[in-house]
Design an enzyme around this catalytic site. Structure first.
Site, PDB file in Angstrom:
ATOM      1  N   ARG A   1       5.207   5.507  -2.634  1.00  0.00           N
ATOM      2  CA  ARG A   1       5.392   4.883  -3.958  1.00  0.00           C
ATOM      3  C   ARG A   1       4.345   5.355  -4.951  1.00  0.00           C
ATOM      4  NH1 ARG A   1       5.576  -0.708  -1.399  1.00  0.00           N
ATOM      5  NH2 ARG A   1       5.430   0.512   0.497  1.00  0.00           N
TER       6      ARG A   1
ATOM      7  N   GLU B   1      -3.357  -2.093   9.502  1.00  0.00           N
ATOM      8  CA  GLU B   1      -3.471  -3.453  10.030  1.00  0.00           C
ATOM      9  C   GLU B   1      -3.593  -3.432  11.564  1.00  0.00           C
ATOM     10  OE1 GLU B   1      -0.370  -5.839   8.510  1.00  0.00           O
ATOM     11  OE2 GLU B   1      -1.219  -7.711   9.286  1.00  0.00           O
TER      12      GLU B   1
HETATM   13  P1  AMP Z   1      -3.773  -1.549   2.560  1.00  0.00           P
HETATM   14  O1  AMP Z   1      -4.212  -0.273   3.206  1.00  0.00           O
HETATM   15  O2  AMP Z   1      -3.880  -2.737   3.466  1.00  0.00           O
HETATM   16  O3  AMP Z   1      -4.491  -1.780   1.232  1.00  0.00           O
HETATM   17  O4  AMP Z   1      -2.216  -1.422   2.262  1.00  0.00           O
HETATM   18  C1  AMP Z   1      -1.787  -0.723   1.155  1.00  0.00           C
HETATM   19  C2  AMP Z   1      -0.539   0.081   1.428  1.00  0.00           C
HETATM   20  O5  AMP Z   1       0.438  -0.646   2.172  1.00  0.00           O
HETATM   21  C3  AMP Z   1       0.102   0.452   0.115  1.00  0.00           C
HETATM   22  O6  AMP Z   1       0.559   1.809   0.186  1.00  0.00           O
HETATM   23  C4  AMP Z   1       1.236  -0.526  -0.049  1.00  0.00           C
HETATM   24  O7  AMP Z   1       2.359   0.084  -0.605  1.00  0.00           O
HETATM   25  C5  AMP Z   1       1.521  -1.059   1.357  1.00  0.00           C
HETATM   26  N1  AMP Z   1       1.564  -2.545   1.420  1.00  0.00           N
HETATM   27  C6  AMP Z   1       0.654  -3.361   2.025  1.00  0.00           C
HETATM   28  N2  AMP Z   1       0.983  -4.659   1.929  1.00  0.00           N
HETATM   29  C7  AMP Z   1       2.144  -4.687   1.226  1.00  0.00           C
HETATM   30  C8  AMP Z   1       3.000  -5.758   0.747  1.00  0.00           C
HETATM   31  N3  AMP Z   1       2.722  -7.063   0.986  1.00  0.00           N
HETATM   32  N4  AMP Z   1       4.105  -5.419   0.040  1.00  0.00           N
HETATM   33  C9  AMP Z   1       4.381  -4.121  -0.230  1.00  0.00           C
HETATM   34  N5  AMP Z   1       3.633  -3.085   0.188  1.00  0.00           N
HETATM   35  C10 AMP Z   1       2.514  -3.342   0.898  1.00  0.00           C
END
Ligand code: AMP
Length: 179
Positions: free
Chosen positions: A62, A99
């Site tokens: 995205r 995660e």
């Molecule tokens: P993070 O590494 O935990 O900051 O996760 C960010 C990535 O995961 C981004 O590329 C987001 O598009 C996707 N992502 C994480 N959580 C969500 C969510 N609740 N809804 C949509 N996309 C998410």
């Protein structure tokens, strides 16, 4: 704050996707609204508009849609940061934490010249693991990371703070409680 309110209303929330307990913030509905898409792109880089920006780096997938539009807007080049094994030329890579477990992301070794001024773009920051990996990857090839921009922040997960601790200014447009 009507812009923030209106933009937030264009994001669709899908419960229990891709797995139970997750509220998936779907930006395809925002992208499909001409005014919301344009305003989001304009606002993402507003603090840096007028400064010299050499490249916009977008995180798969995205971040490609938003980053491409932002790059056009600020007359910068676009650089894709991709999942391992997708880029055809010589790459640099970095492991980053998800995660559950770790993954690797890559960019072309010659995509950015040392000292070039780069803005990182993705749709959403949650734990910040993905964006932190991207910042480290960009710095590995000598990029000057001016800022990281996201439409959505999930502040309870602490991602934006994690990036600020790496001395990266963070811009987010809307936030949602929880995760
Ligand atoms: P993070 O590494 O935990 O900051 O996760 C960010 C990535 O995961 C981004 O590329 C987001 O598009 C996707 N992502 C994480 N959580 C969500 C969510 N609740 N809804 C949509 N996309 C998410």
């Amino acid at each position: 704050m009507t812009f923030e309110h209106d933009l937030k209303a264009t994001v669709r929330t899908i419960p229990d996707y891709p797995k139970k307990g997750i509220l998936f913030r779907d930006i395809t509905t925002l992208l499909g609204e001409p005014r919301a898409f344009r305003r989001a792109v304009d606002e993402l880089v507003q603090p840096w508009a007028g400064l010299k920006i050499d490249k916009v780096a977008g995180i798969e997938a995205r971040g490609f849609i938003l980053g491409g539009a932002v790059a056009h807007q600020v007359s910068a080049g676009f650089v894709p940061i991709r999942k391992k094994g997708k880029l055809p030329h010589t790459t640099v890579s970095i492991a980053y934490s998800l995660e559950y477990g770790i993954d690797e992301m890559e960019m072309h070794v010659d995509a950015i010249k040392p000292g070039e001024r780069v803005i990182l773009v993705d749709d959403l920051i949650a734990t910040g693991g993905t964006a932190e990996g991207a910042v480290k990857l960009l710095r590995k090839i000598g990029a000057n990371v001016l800022a990281a921009c996201f439409i959505i922040d999930l502040p309870e997960l602490g991602g934006a703070d994690k990036l600020r601790k790496l001395d990266v200014p963070v811009r987010t447009l809307i936030s949602f409680e929880g995760h």
